[in-house]
Design an enzyme around this catalytic site. Structure first.
Site, PDB file in Angstrom:
ATOM      1  N   GLY A 159     -21.381 -19.732 -13.437  1.00 50.86           N
ATOM      2  CA  GLY A 159     -21.342 -18.340 -12.952  1.00 50.86           C
ATOM      3  C   GLY A 159     -21.479 -18.189 -11.450  1.00 50.86           C
ATOM      4  N   LYS A 186     -10.161 -28.683 -24.016  1.00 50.10           N
ATOM      5  CA  LYS A 186     -10.081 -27.232 -24.264  1.00 50.10           C
ATOM      6  C   LYS A 186      -9.628 -26.965 -25.709  1.00 50.10           C
ATOM      7  N   ARG A 189      -7.549 -28.023  -7.086  1.00 48.50           N
ATOM      8  CA  ARG A 189      -7.438 -29.236  -7.897  1.00 48.50           C
ATOM      9  C   ARG A 189      -6.139 -29.303  -8.699  1.00 48.50           C
ATOM     10  N   TYR A 228      -2.778 -23.750 -22.059  1.00 49.71           N
ATOM     11  CA  TYR A 228      -2.245 -25.041 -22.526  1.00 49.71           C
ATOM     12  C   TYR A 228      -3.187 -25.723 -23.530  1.00 49.71           C
ATOM     13  N   ARG A 264     -24.395 -26.957 -11.656  1.00 48.79           N
ATOM     14  CA  ARG A 264     -25.065 -28.068 -10.960  1.00 48.79           C
ATOM     15  C   ARG A 264     -25.618 -27.668  -9.603  1.00 48.79           C
ATOM     16  N   PRO A 322      -7.087 -17.901 -20.255  1.00 53.01           N
ATOM     17  CA  PRO A 322      -6.479 -17.299 -19.058  1.00 53.01           C
ATOM     18  C   PRO A 322      -5.234 -18.064 -18.606  1.00 53.01           C
TER      19      PRO A 322
HETATM   20  C1  LIG Z   1       0.801 -25.509 -10.514  1.00 45.94           C
HETATM   21  C2  LIG Z   1      -0.341 -24.905 -11.128  1.00 45.94           C
HETATM   22  C3  LIG Z   1      -1.343 -24.328 -10.181  1.00 45.94           C
HETATM   23  C4  LIG Z   1      -2.331 -23.602 -10.617  1.00 45.94           C
HETATM   24  C5  LIG Z   1      -2.416 -23.363 -12.055  1.00 45.94           C
HETATM   25  C6  LIG Z   1      -3.416 -22.411 -12.408  1.00 45.94           C
HETATM   26  C7  LIG Z   1      -3.656 -22.112 -13.673  1.00 45.94           C
HETATM   27  C8  LIG Z   1      -3.079 -22.721 -14.867  1.00 45.94           C
HETATM   28  C9  LIG Z   1      -4.091 -23.009 -15.950  1.00 45.94           C
HETATM   29  C10 LIG Z   1      -5.323 -23.524 -15.336  1.00 45.94           C
HETATM   30  C11 LIG Z   1      -6.329 -24.058 -16.022  1.00 45.94           C
HETATM   31  C12 LIG Z   1      -7.506 -24.429 -15.299  1.00 45.94           C
HETATM   32  C13 LIG Z   1      -8.464 -25.083 -15.859  1.00 45.94           C
HETATM   33  C14 LIG Z   1      -9.667 -25.499 -15.113  1.00 45.94           C
HETATM   34  O1  LIG Z   1     -10.522 -26.069 -15.704  1.00 45.94           O
HETATM   35  S1  LIG Z   1      -9.838 -25.142 -13.448  1.00 45.94           S
HETATM   36  C15 LIG Z   1     -11.525 -25.572 -13.035  1.00 45.94           C
HETATM   37  C16 LIG Z   1     -11.511 -26.407 -11.871  1.00 45.94           C
HETATM   38  N1  LIG Z   1     -12.875 -26.524 -11.358  1.00 45.94           N
HETATM   39  C17 LIG Z   1     -13.477 -27.693 -11.262  1.00 45.94           C
HETATM   40  O2  LIG Z   1     -12.949 -28.733 -11.585  1.00 45.94           O
HETATM   41  C18 LIG Z   1     -14.860 -27.618 -10.696  1.00 45.94           C
HETATM   42  C19 LIG Z   1     -15.708 -28.834 -10.994  1.00 45.94           C
HETATM   43  N2  LIG Z   1     -15.041 -30.084 -10.631  1.00 45.94           N
HETATM   44  C20 LIG Z   1     -15.679 -31.162 -10.083  1.00 45.94           C
HETATM   45  O3  LIG Z   1     -16.864 -31.144  -9.855  1.00 45.94           O
HETATM   46  C21 LIG Z   1     -14.881 -32.411  -9.824  1.00 45.94           C
HETATM   47  O4  LIG Z   1     -13.553 -32.074  -9.509  1.00 45.94           O
HETATM   48  C22 LIG Z   1     -14.868 -33.363 -11.047  1.00 45.94           C
HETATM   49  C23 LIG Z   1     -14.075 -34.623 -10.697  1.00 45.94           C
HETATM   50  C24 LIG Z   1     -14.271 -32.714 -12.288  1.00 45.94           C
HETATM   51  C25 LIG Z   1     -16.297 -33.788 -11.428  1.00 45.94           C
HETATM   52  O5  LIG Z   1     -17.033 -34.205 -10.310  1.00 45.94           O
HETATM   53  P1  LIG Z   1     -18.031 -35.482 -10.394  1.00 45.94           P
HETATM   54  O6  LIG Z   1     -18.679 -35.591  -9.058  1.00 45.94           O
HETATM   55  O7  LIG Z   1     -18.873 -35.414 -11.573  1.00 45.94           O
HETATM   56  O8  LIG Z   1     -17.033 -36.671 -10.648  1.00 45.94           O
HETATM   57  P2  LIG Z   1     -16.498 -37.836  -9.684  1.00 45.94           P
HETATM   58  O9  LIG Z   1     -17.573 -38.880  -9.652  1.00 45.94           O
HETATM   59  O10 LIG Z   1     -15.975 -37.340  -8.425  1.00 45.94           O
HETATM   60  O11 LIG Z   1     -15.274 -38.386 -10.562  1.00 45.94           O
HETATM   61  C26 LIG Z   1     -15.450 -38.857 -11.885  1.00 45.94           C
HETATM   62  C27 LIG Z   1     -14.286 -39.765 -12.237  1.00 45.94           C
HETATM   63  O12 LIG Z   1     -13.066 -39.031 -12.132  1.00 45.94           O
HETATM   64  C28 LIG Z   1     -12.190 -39.653 -11.171  1.00 45.94           C
HETATM   65  N3  LIG Z   1     -11.449 -38.638 -10.442  1.00 45.94           N
HETATM   66  C29 LIG Z   1     -11.962 -37.624  -9.729  1.00 45.94           C
HETATM   67  N4  LIG Z   1     -10.980 -36.905  -9.176  1.00 45.94           N
HETATM   68  C30 LIG Z   1      -9.818 -37.494  -9.520  1.00 45.94           C
HETATM   69  C31 LIG Z   1      -8.445 -37.229  -9.238  1.00 45.94           C
HETATM   70  N5  LIG Z   1      -8.073 -36.180  -8.493  1.00 45.94           N
HETATM   71  N6  LIG Z   1      -7.501 -38.044  -9.763  1.00 45.94           N
HETATM   72  C32 LIG Z   1      -7.861 -39.099 -10.539  1.00 45.94           C
HETATM   73  N7  LIG Z   1      -9.158 -39.411 -10.858  1.00 45.94           N
HETATM   74  C33 LIG Z   1     -10.115 -38.617 -10.343  1.00 45.94           C
HETATM   75  C34 LIG Z   1     -13.149 -40.408 -10.257  1.00 45.94           C
HETATM   76  O13 LIG Z   1     -12.469 -41.433  -9.552  1.00 45.94           O
HETATM   77  C35 LIG Z   1     -14.187 -40.913 -11.242  1.00 45.94           C
HETATM   78  O14 LIG Z   1     -13.688 -42.014 -11.980  1.00 45.94           O
HETATM   79  P3  LIG Z   1     -14.082 -43.536 -11.566  1.00 45.94           P
HETATM   80  O15 LIG Z   1     -13.546 -43.767 -10.184  1.00 45.94           O
HETATM   81  O16 LIG Z   1     -15.576 -43.612 -11.618  1.00 45.94           O
HETATM   82  O17 LIG Z   1     -13.412 -44.391 -12.596  1.00 45.94           O
HETATM   83  N1  LIG Z   2      -8.527 -20.060 -12.360  1.00 45.52           N
HETATM   84  C1  LIG Z   2      -7.593 -20.247 -13.270  1.00 45.52           C
HETATM   85  O1  LIG Z   2      -6.399 -20.043 -13.012  1.00 45.52           O
HETATM   86  C2  LIG Z   2      -7.952 -20.656 -14.648  1.00 45.52           C
HETATM   87  C3  LIG Z   2      -9.239 -21.014 -15.012  1.00 45.52           C
HETATM   88  N2  LIG Z   2      -9.507 -21.352 -16.319  1.00 45.52           N
HETATM   89  C4  LIG Z   2     -10.878 -21.605 -16.739  1.00 45.52           C
HETATM   90  O2  LIG Z   2     -11.731 -20.644 -16.176  1.00 45.52           O
HETATM   91  C5  LIG Z   2     -13.022 -21.193 -16.013  1.00 45.52           C
HETATM   92  C6  LIG Z   2     -13.499 -20.961 -14.595  1.00 45.52           C
HETATM   93  O3  LIG Z   2     -12.669 -21.676 -13.693  1.00 45.52           O
HETATM   94  P1  LIG Z   2     -12.534 -21.242 -12.163  1.00 45.52           P
HETATM   95  O4  LIG Z   2     -13.439 -20.121 -11.889  1.00 45.52           O
HETATM   96  O5  LIG Z   2     -11.101 -21.107 -11.874  1.00 45.52           O
HETATM   97  O6  LIG Z   2     -13.034 -22.565 -11.417  1.00 45.52           O
HETATM   98  P2  LIG Z   2     -14.417 -22.932 -10.696  1.00 45.52           P
HETATM   99  O7  LIG Z   2     -14.265 -24.327 -10.235  1.00 45.52           O
HETATM  100  O8  LIG Z   2     -14.777 -21.882  -9.713  1.00 45.52           O
HETATM  101  O9  LIG Z   2     -15.471 -22.852 -11.882  1.00 45.52           O
HETATM  102  C7  LIG Z   2     -15.954 -23.953 -12.583  1.00 45.52           C
HETATM  103  C8  LIG Z   2     -17.462 -23.841 -12.638  1.00 45.52           C
HETATM  104  O10 LIG Z   2     -17.953 -24.848 -13.509  1.00 45.52           O
HETATM  105  C9  LIG Z   2     -19.156 -25.359 -12.961  1.00 45.52           C
HETATM  106  N3  LIG Z   2     -19.343 -26.724 -13.419  1.00 45.52           N
HETATM  107  C10 LIG Z   2     -18.525 -27.785 -13.242  1.00 45.52           C
HETATM  108  N4  LIG Z   2     -19.062 -28.884 -13.753  1.00 45.52           N
HETATM  109  C11 LIG Z   2     -20.244 -28.516 -14.306  1.00 45.52           C
HETATM  110  C12 LIG Z   2     -21.270 -29.231 -14.991  1.00 45.52           C
HETATM  111  N5  LIG Z   2     -21.187 -30.543 -15.219  1.00 45.52           N
HETATM  112  N6  LIG Z   2     -22.356 -28.528 -15.410  1.00 45.52           N
HETATM  113  C13 LIG Z   2     -22.473 -27.200 -15.180  1.00 45.52           C
HETATM  114  N7  LIG Z   2     -21.518 -26.480 -14.540  1.00 45.52           N
HETATM  115  C14 LIG Z   2     -20.430 -27.143 -14.099  1.00 45.52           C
HETATM  116  C15 LIG Z   2     -18.969 -25.296 -11.454  1.00 45.52           C
HETATM  117  O11 LIG Z   2     -20.216 -25.165 -10.761  1.00 45.52           O
HETATM  118  P3  LIG Z   2     -20.984 -26.419 -10.098  1.00 45.52           P
HETATM  119  O12 LIG Z   2     -20.014 -27.125  -9.236  1.00 45.52           O
HETATM  120  O13 LIG Z   2     -22.128 -25.751  -9.377  1.00 45.52           O
HETATM  121  O14 LIG Z   2     -21.476 -27.257 -11.238  1.00 45.52           O
HETATM  122  C16 LIG Z   2     -18.134 -24.034 -11.291  1.00 45.52           C
HETATM  123  O15 LIG Z   2     -18.960 -22.928 -11.012  1.00 45.52           O
HETATM  124  C17 LIG Z   2     -12.935 -22.637 -16.420  1.00 45.52           C
HETATM  125  O16 LIG Z   2     -13.326 -22.785 -17.774  1.00 45.52           O
HETATM  126  C18 LIG Z   2     -11.460 -22.937 -16.308  1.00 45.52           C
HETATM  127  O17 LIG Z   2     -11.068 -23.977 -17.155  1.00 45.52           O
HETATM  128  C19 LIG Z   2      -8.546 -21.384 -17.264  1.00 45.52           C
HETATM  129  C20 LIG Z   2      -7.271 -21.072 -16.949  1.00 45.52           C
HETATM  130  C21 LIG Z   2      -6.868 -20.672 -15.635  1.00 45.52           C
END
Ligand SMILES: CC/C=C\C/C=C\CC/C=C/C=C/C(=O)SCCNC(=O)CCNC(=O)[C@H](O)C(C)(C)COP(=O)(O)OP(=O)(O)OC[C@H]1O[C@@H](n2cnc3c(N)ncnc32)[C@H](O)[C@@H]1OP(=O)(O)O
Ligand SMILES: NC(=O)C1=CN([C@@H]2O[C@H](COP(=O)(O)OP(=O)(O)OC[C@H]3O[C@@H](n4cnc5c(N)ncnc54)[C@H](OP(=O)(O)O)[C@@H]3O)[C@@H](O)[C@H]2O)C=CC1
Length: 330
Positions: free
Chosen positions: A62, A209, A246, A194, A86, A235
């Site tokens: 949030g 998902k 990303r 997706y 986190r 969404p």
């Molecule tokens: C064209 C389309 C454009 C837009 C489309 C929009 C909408 C369409 C539908 C969208 C859906 C969206 C869904 C979502 O979920 S969006 C949410 C995005 N938000 C986040 O991801 C926020 C949180 N993310 C993170 O904290 C980090 O990105 C991560 C990697 C998920 C977690 O961080 P953490 O510190 O725990 O992990 P790391 O130690 O960095 O990495 C772990 C492991 O993963 C490998 N890694 C990391 N990044 C990559 C990469 N880019 N490519 C390949 N591999 C990756 C990393 O190397 C580690 O592996 P090892 O090296 O240990 O083997």
């Molecule tokens: N934006 C878009 O176009 C779309 C988004 N979604 C979904 O909407 C939701 C929100 O995404 P969006 O707001 O775009 O992206 P954000 O990256 O802003 O939100 C993701 C949140 O998840 C938290 N988070 C990540 N890892 C952890 C963890 N290990 N423990 C607790 N919290 C964690 C992050 O906070 P912190 O780093 O502090 O942990 C962050 O606040 C997600 O479920 C995403 O899959 C789906 C479709 C489209």
């Protein structure tokens, strides 16, 4: 002839640079199709004020993006919110900003949802702060685009742990305590379009998902008897820094994405916050097991085999129709 235009696939012209903050923080799409004028996003809270008075809401993730918008709307409507993720500093900043705007307390609790012990401690903290919540929104997620052959086991584990296991740990921990206390609740999971179709290049996210959707549909059937509702919002694209940095780090795919959305624009955080508030409110008390696609029409646009015929002009249609009418027999 009918051609699909995909200008953004001209990789040679791409300069690999991150999007600027101002682009990432705008609430609507930078570009939009002219039909977007028919579908202006409304930003105000939709439900009557006070709809969430005396209700506690937990929103994972949030502190940023869509979770932040949902928190702001629920808080404006009277809820006491708890946001958990986190990064405690990010959570605290968001909590203070929203509280000062709405006058309703927002609590920040640090929690890595991948760790079941941390989740249990987080729920202890929540019980001490507000009591068990009436509304739970599982919104936290991790994701990045990556060809599947480049994924390490830890990359797979990281995404599926956050998305599927994290949602399960939060849901089960709260569910068990709510059942013990004979308290009802609304659970909402944020997935993505997706989750249904699958998608290349985000395979861990798509798999996790889809698992979340199975979890929520299953619990909707099983835990109604305890007063618990489970719903899902899928969404389509809504600009947030977390997602777009990303999934489209260069911005190269944005135009193609908007071109295929029938409403001609991205969604906005306030729009999904209104939907999440409705689904979590007592106005939706008969809604359980629902999967709500909220994507401006993108899913059906991607799915229909003949949808590319949108680019055929009226003159070209005259020609095509004449050819078709001339055909006799098979
Ligand atoms: C064209 C389309 C454009 C837009 C489309 C929009 C909408 C369409 C539908 C969208 C859906 C969206 C869904 C979502 O979920 S969006 C949410 C995005 N938000 C986040 O991801 C926020 C949180 N993310 C993170 O904290 C980090 O990105 C991560 C990697 C998920 C977690 O961080 P953490 O510190 O725990 O992990 P790391 O130690 O960095 O990495 C772990 C492991 O993963 C490998 N890694 C990391 N990044 C990559 C990469 N880019 N490519 C390949 N591999 C990756 C990393 O190397 C580690 O592996 P090892 O090296 O240990 O083997
Ligand atoms: N934006 C878009 O176009 C779309 C988004 N979604 C979904 O909407 C939701 C929100 O995404 P969006 O707001 O775009 O992206 P954000 O990256 O802003 O939100 C993701 C949140 O998840 C938290 N988070 C990540 N890892 C952890 C963890 N290990 N423990 C607790 N919290 C964690 C992050 O906070 P912190 O780093 O502090 O942990 C962050 O606040 C997600 O479920 C995403 O899959 C789906 C479709 C489209």
């Amino acid at each position: 002839t009918c051609q699909v235009h995909f200008e953004s696939s001209n990789w040679k012209s791409l300069s690999i640079k991150r999007l600027t903050d101002s682009r990432l923080h705008g609430s609507t799409g930078l570009r939009s199709g002219s039909q977007a004028n028919f579908f202006p996003p409304l930003e105000d809270a939709m439900l009557p004020s006070g709809s969430f008075n005396n209700r506690m809401a937990l929103i994972t993730g949030g502190g940023t993006g869509l979770g932040r918008a949902m928190t702001a709307t629920l808080s404006q409507l009277g809820a006491q919110c708890i946001i958990a993720s986190r990064k405690l500093d990010v959570l605290q900043r968001t909590a203070e900003e929203i509280s000062s705007q709405t006058g309703n307390k927002v609590h920040a609790v640090q929690c890595d949802v991948r760790d079941p012990q941390a989740v249990s401690q987080c729920v202890d903290q929540i019980e001490a702060l507000t009591g068990l919540p009436d509304v739970i929104i599982n919104n936290a997620a991790g994701n990045f685009v990556c060809p599947s052959e480049r994924l390490s086991p830890n990359a797979w584990k990281t995404i599926t742990d956050i998305v599927l296991n994290g949602t399960a740990f939060v849901t089960l921990e709260l569910g068990k305590r709510l059942i013990q206390n004979q308290k009802g609740a609304s659970f909402l999971a944020i997935t993505t379009i997706y989750a249904e179709s699958g998608s290349g290049f985000v395979v861990p996210s798509a798999s996790a998902k889809a698992g979340v959707e199975a979890l929520y549909k299953s619990l909707a059937a099983e835990w109604g008897r305890y007063g618990h509702r489970f719903n899902i919002i899928q969404p389509g694209p809504i600009r947030t820094k977390g997602a777009f940095s990303r999934l489209d780090p260069t911005g190269a795919f944005e135009k193609a994405m908007i071109d295929r959305i029938p409403t001609g624009r991205l969604g906005t955080p306030a729009e999904i916050a209104n939907l999440a508030a409705y689904v979590s409110s007592n106005y939706a008390s008969w809604m359980s097991g629902a999967v709500i696609r909220f994507d401006g029409g993108e899913y059906v646009s991607l799915a229909g085999e003949f949808n590319e015929l949108r680019s055929v002009t009226p003159d070209q249609w005259k020609l095509l129709e004449a050819m078709i009418r001339k055909t006799k027999g098979s």
